[in-house]
Scaffold this active site. Structure first.
Site, PDB file in Angstrom:
ATOM      1  N   GLY A 259       0.843  -1.207   0.000  1.00  0.00           N
ATOM      2  CA  GLY A 259       0.000   0.000   0.000  1.00  0.00           C
ATOM      3  C   GLY A 259       0.869   1.245   0.000  1.00  0.00           C
ATOM      4  O   GLY A 259       0.621   2.208  -0.741  1.00  0.00           O
ATOM      5  N   GLU A 297     -11.162   8.019   3.305  1.00  0.00           N
ATOM      6  CA  GLU A 297     -12.343   7.605   4.080  1.00  0.00           C
ATOM      7  C   GLU A 297     -11.793   6.903   5.314  1.00  0.00           C
ATOM      8  O   GLU A 297     -11.249   5.793   5.211  1.00  0.00           O
ATOM      9  CB  GLU A 297     -13.204   6.612   3.283  1.00  0.00           C
ATOM     10  CG  GLU A 297     -13.793   7.151   2.002  1.00  0.00           C
ATOM     11  CD  GLU A 297     -14.968   8.075   2.226  1.00  0.00           C
ATOM     12  OE1 GLU A 297     -15.473   8.158   3.362  1.00  0.00           O
ATOM     13  OE2 GLU A 297     -15.364   8.730   1.260  1.00  0.00           O
ATOM     14  N   CYS A 331     -17.195   1.688   9.992  1.00  0.00           N
ATOM     15  CA  CYS A 331     -16.788   3.055  10.342  1.00  0.00           C
ATOM     16  C   CYS A 331     -17.959   3.937  10.746  1.00  0.00           C
ATOM     17  O   CYS A 331     -17.803   4.841  11.537  1.00  0.00           O
ATOM     18  CB  CYS A 331     -16.078   3.658   9.135  1.00  0.00           C
ATOM     19  SG  CYS A 331     -17.039   3.446   7.619  1.00  0.00           S
TER      20      CYS A 331
HETATM   21  P1  NAD Z   1      -5.903  -0.186   7.938  1.00  0.00           P
HETATM   22  O1  NAD Z   1      -5.716   1.278   7.974  1.00  0.00           O
HETATM   23  O2  NAD Z   1      -5.099  -1.034   8.826  1.00  0.00           O
HETATM   24  O3  NAD Z   1      -5.648  -0.748   6.463  1.00  0.00           O
HETATM   25  C1  NAD Z   1      -6.381  -0.278   5.352  1.00  0.00           C
HETATM   26  C2  NAD Z   1      -5.604  -0.585   4.085  1.00  0.00           C
HETATM   27  O4  NAD Z   1      -4.394   0.159   4.079  1.00  0.00           O
HETATM   28  C3  NAD Z   1      -5.198  -2.048   3.910  1.00  0.00           C
HETATM   29  O5  NAD Z   1      -5.357  -2.403   2.560  1.00  0.00           O
HETATM   30  C4  NAD Z   1      -3.724  -2.033   4.294  1.00  0.00           C
HETATM   31  O6  NAD Z   1      -2.972  -3.070   3.683  1.00  0.00           O
HETATM   32  C5  NAD Z   1      -3.290  -0.684   3.766  1.00  0.00           C
HETATM   33  N1  NAD Z   1      -2.103  -0.098   4.401  1.00  0.00           N
HETATM   34  C6  NAD Z   1      -1.550  -0.387   5.594  1.00  0.00           C
HETATM   35  N2  NAD Z   1      -0.489   0.413   5.828  1.00  0.00           N
HETATM   36  C7  NAD Z   1      -0.375   1.249   4.764  1.00  0.00           C
HETATM   37  C8  NAD Z   1       0.495   2.324   4.428  1.00  0.00           C
HETATM   38  N3  NAD Z   1       1.477   2.726   5.234  1.00  0.00           N
HETATM   39  N4  NAD Z   1       0.304   2.961   3.259  1.00  0.00           N
HETATM   40  C9  NAD Z   1      -0.709   2.616   2.425  1.00  0.00           C
HETATM   41  N5  NAD Z   1      -1.569   1.593   2.695  1.00  0.00           N
HETATM   42  C10 NAD Z   1      -1.406   0.924   3.857  1.00  0.00           C
HETATM   43  O7  NAD Z   1      -7.478  -0.407   8.180  1.00  0.00           O
HETATM   44  P2  NAD Z   1      -8.266  -1.793   8.324  1.00  0.00           P
HETATM   45  O8  NAD Z   1      -7.974  -2.379   9.652  1.00  0.00           O
HETATM   46  O9  NAD Z   1      -8.080  -2.621   7.105  1.00  0.00           O
HETATM   47  O10 NAD Z   1      -9.783  -1.248   8.295  1.00  0.00           O
HETATM   48  C11 NAD Z   1     -10.436  -0.741   9.395  1.00  0.00           C
HETATM   49  C12 NAD Z   1     -10.417   0.776   9.388  1.00  0.00           C
HETATM   50  O11 NAD Z   1     -11.007   1.290   8.196  1.00  0.00           O
HETATM   51  C13 NAD Z   1     -11.236   1.384  10.511  1.00  0.00           C
HETATM   52  O12 NAD Z   1     -10.514   2.428  11.103  1.00  0.00           O
HETATM   53  C14 NAD Z   1     -12.473   1.916   9.816  1.00  0.00           C
HETATM   54  O13 NAD Z   1     -13.132   2.959  10.484  1.00  0.00           O
HETATM   55  C15 NAD Z   1     -11.922   2.337   8.522  1.00  0.00           C
HETATM   56  N6  NAD Z   1     -13.001   2.411   7.518  1.00  0.00           N
HETATM   57  C16 NAD Z   1     -13.431   3.628   7.090  1.00  0.00           C
HETATM   58  C17 NAD Z   1     -14.482   3.714   6.185  1.00  0.00           C
HETATM   59  C18 NAD Z   1     -14.989   5.035   5.652  1.00  0.00           C
HETATM   60  O14 NAD Z   1     -15.619   5.036   4.609  1.00  0.00           O
HETATM   61  N7  NAD Z   1     -14.743   6.157   6.310  1.00  0.00           N
HETATM   62  C19 NAD Z   1     -15.095   2.548   5.730  1.00  0.00           C
HETATM   63  C20 NAD Z   1     -14.639   1.327   6.221  1.00  0.00           C
HETATM   64  C21 NAD Z   1     -13.579   1.269   7.104  1.00  0.00           C
END
Ligand code: NAD
Length: 528
Positions: A259, A297, A331
């Site tokens: 990512g 998001e 979320c």
């Molecule tokens: P996360 O932030 O751990 O990971 C999200 C994505 O980012 C994954 O694909 C991960 O591999 C990638 N990632 C990790 N480190 C990265 C980096 N340094 N640079 C770029 N990409 C990177 O989140 P999660 O645990 O997969 O999901 C849960 C979170 O998502 C919760 O905080 C939730 O609130 C949020 N969420 C927000 C929305 C919205 O629309 N606002 C919707 C669903 C989930």
């Protein structure tokens, strides 16, 4: 499956079974045939989509996909590496720069409509993947996570050839020179889309459809916890549409560093990210280096404000139980329940009844509202956050730990917390599990103050018998989306997104198309 207990039922509420049925009714009826998913094994999809081909990892390595309800390994998935990501970005760049994709709206619409039909034909496979790898109850799959997404995608497909590429402005003159002025809208270019595991189909398709409809090309990198659902998007596009090679690429990996790599790559023009606020900050910082457009998001800690004129018996148990939607892993959930201080004890009793009556169990059981958490690591994270929050103050009214009714699966009890300190982590941070915190307010102004008392601003909910009063409070809550008395704010034509620590920009709807467009002005001089 059974509601946990009926012991706490206040006299004024219906039996737990009736309440549980009401909760499931909110998700709509189970479509014909969906009950038959039980006992079927998900086939899943292990391959990535790169430059038009469905491929395994060049490393030959795969990672495991685990069913969180049974703890069984249900399959393996190609583990993408930096090499695959590099090929995917190169393909997206080439498709953007050398094909007619960016300029042919009618063809984009054709491909996207083919995808809508492919989704409709493959609903069972999508539902099965969702239930199996996320532990999402089948009623949530059909009511929210999968089936309604088809119509959302259909709406976005309809935008693909409908947006106005050029607008003429009145011409201006200076001496002998007339200037003909035009505003053009163009795709941004190559979009890197990064998604979380909790709503894997809808979130990925919000990005894919917005970006494709606007004429961009894409590299999608989903979270490793739910890889099949997103891999199926790649397969359906590859096998059941005419989409040209390279326009959409899907690279999954167990390595989160991919990512970061996608964000930093100079061939990528914009990043559309959904995930935690902490990762969102890193994405924005990395994108700043290349001065890239970012769309974020992020997390939420959304307030559900019960006004003093609401029918408490009807509203409070429901408002509390909705915090268990998707096992609390969403979320937009109402994870803070705000009630009038004068009726706090009554509300705690009603909320406790609601939480205790949530049907928890096997995701394939059509009478279940809440399944397990996505992984053992996430379950432990949620329980650790609860424990450290409670160490700052507060008390558990209901639940509070691993669910005792299950000897396998990552089940957590629906949990209600009271008396948590306003500036403590249980109020200020997302727990992302089935944990609802009750907060008391003095009057309407105080309700608004408490509602706005976190850095987040994703969603909000207001409950009142007086819709004008509810609308007034809704107008004062700092959030991107507000539901009044259970009103639904999601849909293909409804922009989705938040403010503050919940993110920047919108997905879905016309706003979700505009997010992926640039503006260019053309001024042509004529001397005559
Ligand atoms: P996360 O932030 O751990 O990971 C999200 C994505 O980012 C994954 O694909 C991960 O591999 C990638 N990632 C990790 N480190 C990265 C980096 N340094 N640079 C770029 N990409 C990177 O989140 P999660 O645990 O997969 O999901 C849960 C979170 O998502 C919760 O905080 C939730 O609130 C949020 N969420 C927000 C929305 C919205 O629309 N606002 C919707 C669903 C989930």
């Amino acid at each position: 499956m059974a509601p946990q207990s009926t012991d706490v039922r206040p006299r004024s509420t219906p039996p737990a079974e009736q309440f549980a049925a009401r909760l499931l009714d909110i998700l709509g009826p189970l479509p014909m045939g969906a009950a038959g998913l039980r006992g079927q094994a998900a086939r899943g999809e292990s391959r990535m989509l790169i430059d038009g081909e469905l491929v395994e990892s060049s490393s030959g390595v795969r990672f495991r996909n685990v069913n969180p309800a049974t703890e069984e390994v249900v399959g393996e998935v190609a583990d993408g590496t930096a090499e695959e990501l590099d090929r995917a970005i190169a393909a997206a760049r080439r498709a953007q720069d050398e094909s007619s994709w960016a300029r042919d709206g009618a063809f984009r619409r054709h491909c996207m409509e083919q995808f809508v039909d492919a989704m409709a034909r493959n609903l069972d496979e999508l539902r099965l993947a969702m239930v199996t790898e996320l532990g999402c109850p089948v009623r949530l799959a059909t009511g929210v996570q999968v089936d309604p997404v088809v119509d959302k995608v259909r709406f976005m497909a309809g935008l693909a050839d409908g947006w106005q590429e050029a607008t003429e402005l009145p011409e201006v003159s200076a001496g002998p020179m007339r200037t003909l002025r035009q505003i053009q809208r163009t795709p941004i270019g190559v979009v890197g889309a990064i998604t979380p595991w909790n709503i894997p189909l809808d979130i990925a398709l919000a990005k894919v459809t917005g970006a494709l409809a606007a004429g961009n090309t894409l590299v999608l990198k989903p979270a490793p916890d739910t890889p099949w659902t997103t891999a199926l998007i790649g397969r359906l596009f590859a096998e059941e549409t005419d989409i040209p090679a390279g326009v959409l690429n899907v690279v999954h990996s167990s390595d989160h560093a991919l990512g970061a790599r996608l964000t930093a790559d100079p061939r990528v023009d914009a990043i559309s990210f959904t995930g935690s606020t902490a990762t969102g900050r890193k994405v924005m910082a990395a994108a700043a280096e290349g001065l890239k457009r970012v769309h974020l998001e992020l997390g939420g800690k959304s307030p559900s404000v019960v006004l003093d004129d609401a029918n408490l018996e009807q509203v409070v148990p429901l408002a509390a139980a909705l915090g268990c939607f998707n096992a609390g892993q969403s979320c937009i959930l109402p994870s803070r329940l705000l009630v009038p201080v004068g009726r706090l004890n009554e509300c705690l009793e009603l909320a406790a009844f609601g939480m205790s009556s949530v049907p928890v169990g096997d995701p394939f059981d059509e009478n279940v509202f809440m399944g397990p958490l996505v992984s053992v690591a996430h379950r432990d994270r949620v329980l650790a956050a609860l424990a450290s929050g409670l160490a700052e103050g507060g008390r558990v009214v209901v639940g509070g730990g691993v669910h005792p009714d299950f000897d396998r699966g990552y089940y957590v009890q629906p949990t209600l917390v009271a008396d948590a300190p306003e500036h403590g982590s249980l109020i200020q941070e997302e727990t992302f599990g089935p944990i609802v915190v009750v907060q008391a307010y003095e009057d309407l102004d105080d309700a608004v103050r408490v509602a706005n008392g976190t850095p987040f601003g994703l969603a909000g909910y207001v409950w009142s018998e007086d819709e004008d009063r509810a609308r007034d409070v809704a107008g004062r809550i700092r959030a991107g989306m507000i539901g009044i008395n259970g009103g639904q704010f999601t849909g293909g034509d409804m922009p989705f997104g938040g403010v503050g620590a919940s993110g920047l920009g919108r997905e879905w709807g016309v706003a979700g198309l505009d997010e992926f467009l640039e503006i260019k002005t053309i001024a042509a001089a004529r001397f005559s």
